[in-house]
Write a protein that holds these residues in place. Structure first.
Motif, mmCIF file in Angstrom:
data_model
loop_
_atom_site.group_PDB
_atom_site.id
_atom_site.type_symbol
_atom_site.label_atom_id
_atom_site.label_comp_id
_atom_site.label_asym_id
_atom_site.label_seq_id
_atom_site.Cartn_x
_atom_site.Cartn_y
_atom_site.Cartn_z
ATOM 1 N N LYS A 167 -51.177 -27.886 1.983
ATOM 2 C CA LYS A 167 -51.324 -26.458 1.656
ATOM 3 C C LYS A 167 -49.993 -25.887 1.170
ATOM 4 C CE LYS A 167 -52.886 -22.112 3.718
ATOM 5 N NZ LYS A 167 -53.420 -21.488 4.940
ATOM 6 N N ALA A 168 -48.923 -26.195 1.873
ATOM 7 C CA ALA A 168 -47.600 -25.690 1.485
ATOM 8 C C ALA A 168 -47.167 -26.276 0.152
ATOM 9 C CB ALA A 168 -46.576 -26.010 2.569
ATOM 10 N N GLU A 169 -47.407 -27.570 -0.043
ATOM 11 C CA GLU A 169 -46.997 -28.199 -1.304
ATOM 12 C C GLU A 169 -47.759 -27.609 -2.486
ATOM 13 O OE1 GLU A 169 -47.430 -32.410 -0.553
ATOM 14 O OE2 GLU A 169 -45.364 -32.556 0.150
ATOM 15 N N GLN A 170 -49.006 -27.251 -2.267
ATOM 16 C CA GLN A 170 -49.790 -26.645 -3.348
ATOM 17 C C GLN A 170 -49.309 -25.227 -3.646
ATOM 18 O OE1 GLN A 170 -53.983 -26.315 -2.564
ATOM 19 N NE2 GLN A 170 -54.447 -25.682 -4.642
ATOM 20 N N LYS A 171 -49.173 -24.425 -2.592
ATOM 21 C CA LYS A 171 -48.809 -23.026 -2.782
ATOM 22 C C LYS A 171 -47.357 -22.833 -3.225
ATOM 23 C CE LYS A 171 -49.073 -18.415 -1.002
ATOM 24 N NZ LYS A 171 -49.601 -17.482 -0.062
ATOM 25 N N PHE A 172 -46.471 -23.702 -2.751
ATOM 26 C CA PHE A 172 -45.038 -23.545 -3.020
ATOM 27 C C PHE A 172 -44.482 -24.717 -3.828
ATOM 28 C CE2 PHE A 172 -46.032 -21.337 0.975
ATOM 29 C CZ PHE A 172 -45.684 -20.041 0.606
#
Length: 177
Positions: A167-172
């Motif tokens: 989730k973090a890698e996708q969003k950020f």
């Protein structure tokens, strides 16, 4: 400018540490304990709820590359700040959502971020993240550091840590090393 320190608690420290170690501007993210009433707490004592400590990650970062507010945005993305003393199946005060501030400016920024989240009704429930002055940081035992990288096939890592990292890698994506 000199590096700064941020200390955040949002459930299991393996999740938080893994995400923050992947961000540009983060020199290090170290799993540990803060906010309790005993000296030199052990993982077992913290997990038993005997010490009052939260599982935290202490982040050393370059504010010229990533701001404290950016760190808070990532933090609020990768855990549920509306769950009191828990994250999913991890239950107890050691899994509380907390921001341990190191400067008055960090305290003000944390309070403003929480107020903005509450005003946006993004979560549908009030944010219960504790904002408290940083106390002594106790690094966790060596085997907890970079746990996900060393144990990616461990079931907890596959089912809890990996989705938060994804989730973090996708969003950020634009902030990754």
């Amino acid at each position: 400018m000199a590096h700064e320190i941020a200390t955040l608690a949002g459930g299991c420290f393996w999740c938080i540490e893994t995400v923050f170690n992947r961000l540009q501007g983060v020199e290090s993210a170290v799993s540990g304990y803060m906010g309790g009433h005993t000296e030199t707490p052990s993982y077992e004592a913290v997990c038993n709820g005997d010490t009052g400590h939260a599982e935290v990650v202490q982040i050393t970062f370059d504010p010229d590359v990533i701001s404290y507010r950016d760190l808070l945005d990532v933090f609020f993305t990768i855990h549920d700040p509306t769950q009191l003393n828990r994250q999913g199946n991890d239950v107890g005060t050691q899994y509380r959502s907390a921001i341990f501030w190191h400067t008055p400016a960090q305290k003000a920024e944390a309070e403003a971020a929480i107020a903005a989240l509450d005003a946006s009704k993004q979560y549908g429930s009030p944010v219960v993240t504790e904002v408290a002055e940083a106390t002594t940081f106790y690094p966790a035992e060596t085997y907890h550091q970079r746990y996900y990288e060393a144990n990616p096939r461990q079931p907890y890592c596959q089912y809890v840590v990996a989705p938060k990292v994804a989730k973090a890698e996708q969003k950020f994506a634009d902030r990754l090393k």
